[in-house]
Design a protein around this motif. Structure first.
Motif, PDB file in Angstrom:
ATOM      1  N   VAL A 425       0.845  -1.203   0.000  1.00 47.83           N
ATOM      2  CA  VAL A 425       0.000   0.000   0.000  1.00 47.83           C
ATOM      3  C   VAL A 425       0.877   1.249   0.000  1.00 47.83           C
ATOM      4  O   VAL A 425       0.589   2.225  -0.697  1.00 47.83           O
ATOM      5  CB  VAL A 425      -0.936   0.010   1.226  1.00 47.83           C
ATOM      6  CG1 VAL A 425      -1.697   1.330   1.307  1.00 47.83           C
ATOM      7  CG2 VAL A 425      -1.917  -1.153   1.141  1.00 47.83           C
ATOM      8  N   LYS A 426       1.940   1.222   0.778  1.00 49.80           N
ATOM      9  CA  LYS A 426       2.820   2.396   0.879  1.00 49.80           C
ATOM     10  C   LYS A 426       3.554   2.685  -0.431  1.00 49.80           C
ATOM     11  O   LYS A 426       3.815   3.839  -0.758  1.00 49.80           O
ATOM     12  CB  LYS A 426       3.838   2.174   1.999  1.00 49.80           C
ATOM     13  CG  LYS A 426       3.239   2.227   3.401  1.00 49.80           C
ATOM     14  CD  LYS A 426       4.161   1.635   4.450  1.00 49.80           C
ATOM     15  CE  LYS A 426       5.533   2.255   4.456  1.00 49.80           C
ATOM     16  NZ  LYS A 426       6.416   1.635   5.465  1.00 49.80           N
ATOM     17  N   SER A 427       3.844   1.634  -1.188  1.00 48.23           N
ATOM     18  CA  SER A 427       4.670   1.809  -2.390  1.00 48.23           C
ATOM     19  C   SER A 427       3.866   1.885  -3.689  1.00 48.23           C
ATOM     20  O   SER A 427       4.347   2.418  -4.690  1.00 48.23           O
ATOM     21  CB  SER A 427       5.679   0.668  -2.513  1.00 48.23           C
ATOM     22  OG  SER A 427       5.010  -0.581  -2.664  1.00 48.23           O
ATOM     23  N   SER A 428       2.646   1.369  -3.694  1.00 50.27           N
ATOM     24  CA  SER A 428       1.894   1.265  -4.942  1.00 50.27           C
ATOM     25  C   SER A 428       1.385   2.621  -5.426  1.00 50.27           C
ATOM     26  O   SER A 428       1.020   3.487  -4.629  1.00 50.27           O
ATOM     27  CB  SER A 428       0.700   0.317  -4.760  1.00 50.27           C
ATOM     28  OG  SER A 428      -0.057   0.245  -5.959  1.00 50.27           O
ATOM     29  N   SER A 429       1.348   2.774  -6.744  1.00 46.71           N
ATOM     30  CA  SER A 429       0.753   3.970  -7.352  1.00 46.71           C
ATOM     31  C   SER A 429      -0.615   3.664  -7.945  1.00 46.71           C
ATOM     32  O   SER A 429      -1.273   4.556  -8.477  1.00 46.71           O
ATOM     33  CB  SER A 429       1.681   4.506  -8.455  1.00 46.71           C
ATOM     34  OG  SER A 429       1.881   3.503  -9.462  1.00 46.71           O
ATOM     35  N   LEU A 462       0.413   6.587   5.007  1.00 44.86           N
ATOM     36  CA  LEU A 462      -0.956   6.236   4.629  1.00 44.86           C
ATOM     37  C   LEU A 462      -1.836   7.477   4.501  1.00 44.86           C
ATOM     38  O   LEU A 462      -2.633   7.595   3.576  1.00 44.86           O
ATOM     39  CB  LEU A 462      -1.554   5.271   5.651  1.00 44.86           C
ATOM     40  CG  LEU A 462      -0.942   3.875   5.719  1.00 44.86           C
ATOM     41  CD1 LEU A 462      -1.572   3.077   6.850  1.00 44.86           C
ATOM     42  CD2 LEU A 462      -1.106   3.136   4.390  1.00 44.86           C
ATOM     43  N   VAL A 463      -1.679   8.411   5.440  1.00 40.63           N
ATOM     44  CA  VAL A 463      -2.476   9.640   5.388  1.00 40.63           C
ATOM     45  C   VAL A 463      -2.046  10.503   4.211  1.00 40.63           C
ATOM     46  O   VAL A 463      -2.887  11.071   3.501  1.00 40.63           O
ATOM     47  CB  VAL A 463      -2.349  10.428   6.710  1.00 40.63           C
ATOM     48  CG1 VAL A 463      -3.003  11.802   6.596  1.00 40.63           C
ATOM     49  CG2 VAL A 463      -2.978   9.637   7.850  1.00 40.63           C
ATOM     50  N   ASP A 464      -0.756  10.582   3.966  1.00 39.77           N
ATOM     51  CA  ASP A 464      -0.252  11.389   2.847  1.00 39.77           C
ATOM     52  C   ASP A 464      -0.732  10.855   1.509  1.00 39.77           C
ATOM     53  O   ASP A 464      -0.862  11.601   0.533  1.00 39.77           O
ATOM     54  CB  ASP A 464       1.277  11.430   2.856  1.00 39.77           C
ATOM     55  CG  ASP A 464       1.825  12.309   3.970  1.00 39.77           C
ATOM     56  OD1 ASP A 464       1.032  13.081   4.541  1.00 39.77           O
ATOM     57  OD2 ASP A 464       3.028  12.212   4.269  1.00 39.77           O
ATOM     58  N   LYS A 465      -0.969   9.537   1.446  1.00 39.69           N
ATOM     59  CA  LYS A 465      -1.416   8.927   0.193  1.00 39.69           C
ATOM     60  C   LYS A 465      -2.929   9.009   0.002  1.00 39.69           C
ATOM     61  O   LYS A 465      -3.478   8.468  -0.955  1.00 39.69           O
ATOM     62  CB  LYS A 465      -0.980   7.449   0.147  1.00 39.69           C
ATOM     63  CG  LYS A 465       0.482   7.240  -0.221  1.00 39.69           C
ATOM     64  CD  LYS A 465       0.803   5.760  -0.274  1.00 39.69           C
ATOM     65  CE  LYS A 465       2.175   5.520  -0.898  1.00 39.69           C
ATOM     66  NZ  LYS A 465       2.185   5.728  -2.353  1.00 39.69           N
ATOM     67  N   ALA A 466      -3.603   9.686   0.927  1.00 38.51           N
ATOM     68  CA  ALA A 466      -5.069   9.726   0.876  1.00 38.51           C
ATOM     69  C   ALA A 466      -5.585  10.322  -0.423  1.00 38.51           C
ATOM     70  O   ALA A 466      -6.579   9.873  -0.984  1.00 38.51           O
ATOM     71  CB  ALA A 466      -5.601  10.517   2.073  1.00 38.51           C
ATOM     72  N   GLU A 467      -4.918  11.357  -0.932  1.00 37.64           N
ATOM     73  CA  GLU A 467      -5.322  12.011  -2.171  1.00 37.64           C
ATOM     74  C   GLU A 467      -6.804  12.352  -2.122  1.00 37.64           C
ATOM     75  O   GLU A 467      -7.328  12.783  -1.115  1.00 37.64           O
ATOM     76  CB  GLU A 467      -4.980  11.110  -3.364  1.00 37.64           C
ATOM     77  CG  GLU A 467      -3.493  10.795  -3.462  1.00 37.64           C
ATOM     78  CD  GLU A 467      -3.174   9.740  -4.491  1.00 37.64           C
ATOM     79  OE1 GLU A 467      -4.093   9.178  -5.108  1.00 37.64           O
ATOM     80  OE2 GLU A 467      -1.984   9.459  -4.667  1.00 37.64           O
TER      81      GLU A 467
END
Length: 596
Positions: A425-429, A462-467
């Motif tokens: 989850v942390k690495s996936s785009s 995780l929060v930064d990836k919320a978009e």
């Protein structure tokens, strides 16, 4: 809970952005493109409209080879190939030639997806489909089996590709072609089985599977046409998968048998080999079979989670109470209501929870856990299967967290999933991977008895990836609530939750109503009891009751924007969350919390 619904048809489509009527106006052609157009594309298109059947047949064969190359396919589309096929070729009197035209349209539709299907639909191709269904039966009646098989396979394959492209086309095909289409499909399936035509049988079963999904008009038509019990014996892997999917769509009660067949297909596929040789037809068929098998397992895992139906009478009563809630101090109502919602209560009359030990777990759940889960997990490294595998694991994880909470086998799998999914989850785009991945983490986090293995850096990532993706945010909020209950990073999580609530009062709403609703439920869950060790320090000293109270009116206004007709379920849930917000505030006041 964060279960994954079956993918919408539009989500599977590709968006190529071509203008098929006027030719593409995107990037200018390179010198090499111009050479290909002049030397290959235009000569083939000129022969396609020739008066000589031999020239036309050769042109179709040439174009069929050319479209296998993405660059040449794009150039053919720019030069209005589709317009030529629809305006001229498909109207030819030569049935064999038209059959090849249909095959070409089918292949292009599969490769290009949404845009091609929409273009063909707007060219009124459904009128030819009606004529084609008549030709199919006439061809079989004439005794020319080889021609009948080829024509039927190409026509039905095109119908399937169109039906699988958008919900609107799916519904229109059902409306305009039922019950005729169902009758012809059952008829052709029988002929294909009788003539041992594996390709035709697979195409018909695929179309039956696609059109039978939540479609009683169509399923009634195939039942009336005499679709009886079908056996998997002698069928190709693709056909077995489609047949299993059809049985599932027809509400088969033997889910265990369906699961076993689907997992067997996946296990029997040499995944590494077919991925390596993905350009061959055989490998592509196997890849598609595995993809569809995963999707059906995903749907089975969702189905057996036993969701509560909405009680419309109760919901109406709740709406009426909403207007009176400010004066009503019935705290017990709040407590019971919120417990029911936030604990994801299910109907235990269907499954006896005492069954769920490692040895006697109900068979469908047991097979999902012991066989399906590890089999599907093994597919995660392959990009062709990753997003689907993650969606399936997500639904299985929710089923297990609901029904097999105390299973040692599930706890072991849960720990392994957490270890493997969090880094992904942390690495996936890929947004679909991230959405399902956070859903898995949310489900799995409920098994750790308050000792969730996560670092602050992971939380921040995780929060930064919320978009701006709603589904990711909903799952993230649910996961964070579970972490907070475990005493992890409560202050940071609370700040994130309240940033979502406060945003409702801004000029532009950064977060959707769906996200705000989940956030409210999470706040209820995290701060639902004054005895929680962090409640006094964070909620009381932070005067958060006052902050929430100030946002009741903005939230109510925001929720009223939800159209009751277009999105009745979301509006019902929004109204219920607002009602519970008012109850929650009253409940917290009753604990003696001051509001400055």
């Amino acid at each position: 809970m964060g279960k994954t619904k079956k993918r919408s048809k539009a989500s599977k489509a590709r968006f190529s952005g071509q203008n098929y009527t006027q030719g593409a106006a995107a990037t200018p052609d390179s010198a090499n493109d111009i050479k290909i157009i002049n030397e290959k594309v235009r000569p083939a298109l000129e022969k396609l409209v020739s008066s000589d059947i031999t020239d036309k047949t050769m042109a179709i064969s040439t174009i069929g080879t050319m479209i296998e190359d993405p660059k040449q396919r794009a150039l053919l589309l720019k030069e209005k190939l589709l317009k030529t096929l629809i305006d001229t070729s498909i109207k030819d009197e030569n049935v064999q030639f038209v059959s090849e035209v249909l095959g070409l349209l089918r292949n292009i539709s599969i490769e290009e997806g949404y845009d091609v299907c929409i273009f063909l639909w707007r060219q009124n191709i459904i009128e030819y489909m009606k004529k084609g269904l008549e030709i199919v039966q006439e061809a079989f009646a004439s005794g020319n089996i080889s021609q009948a098989v080829e024509f039927a396979e190409n026509l039905i394959g095109l119908i399937s590709a169109l039906a699988n492209s958008t919900e609107d086309i799916f519904e229109q095909i059902t409306k305009d072609l039922s019950p005729r289409l169902g009758e012809v499909l059952v008829f052709v399936l029988g002929k294909g089985i009788e003539a041992k035509q594996a390709g035709l049988v697979s195409v018909v079963l695929e179309t039956l599977f696609v059109l039978s999904e939540e479609n009683p008009v169509f399923t009634d038509s195939i039942a009336a046409a005499g679709l009886g019990e079908l056996s998997e014996e002698g069928l190709s892997p693709s056909s077995i998968v489609y047949l299993c999917g059809l049985k599932f769509n027809l509400n088969s009660t033997d889910l265990l048998s369906i699961e076993k067949k689907l997992v067997e297909v996946i296990k029997d596929t040499n995944v590494a080999e077919v991925v390596q040789n993905s350009q061959t037809i055989k490998s592509r068929n196997l890849i598609n079979a595995v993809q569809v098998a995963i999707e059906i397992i995903t749907s089975i895992a969702e189905k057996i989670s036993v969701d509560h139906p909405v009680d419309e009478a109760q919901e109406q009563g709740d709406e009426e109470m909403l207007d009176e809630s400010k004066e009503d101090d019935d705290e017990e109502f709040y407590i019971q209501k919120v417990k029911a919602i936030n604990n994801d209560e299910v109907d235990t009359s269907v499954f006896d929870v005492t069954q769920f030990t490692d040895n006697t777990m109900e068979p469908v759940f047991a097979f999902l856990l012991i066989e399906a889960l590890p089999t599907i997990t093994s597919l995660i490294p392959y990009t062709q299967f990753q997003s689907r595998a993650m969606a399936a694991i997500n639904n299985i994880a929710w089923s297990m967290s609901t029904k097999a909470q105390e299973s040692k086998i599930w706890k072991s799998h849960a720990e392994e999933l957490w270890t493997n999914i969090l880094p992904l989850v942390k690495s996936s785009s890929e947004i679909e991977v991230k959405v399902s991945g956070v859903g898995i983490l949310w489900a799995v986090s409920t098994t750790f008895d308050g000792k969730v293995p996560i670092e602050e850096a992971d939380l921040i990532t995780l929060v930064d990836k919320a978009e701006a993706d709603d589904d990711y945010l909903v799952n993230l909020v649910g996961l964070l609530a579970q972490l907070a209950l475990a005493g992890k990073f409560v202050q940071k999580i609370t700040e994130f939750f309240f940033s979502i609530i406060v945003s409702v009062n801004g000029k532009s709403n950064k977060y959707s109503q769906k996200v705000v609703i989940e956030t409210l439920y999470s706040i209820f869950k995290v701060f639902g009891d004054a005895s929680y060790p962090y409640d006094q320090e964070i909620y009381v000293k932070g005067n958060l009751n006052m902050v929430l109270a100030q946002h009741v009116a903005p939230i109510r206004k925001y929720f009223k924007k939800i159209d009751k007709v277009k999105d009745g379920f979301l509006r019902t849930r929004a109204d219920e969350s607002l009602l519970n917000l008012v109850r929650f505030l009253d409940y917290k006041r009753s604990e003696g919390q001051p509001e400055k």
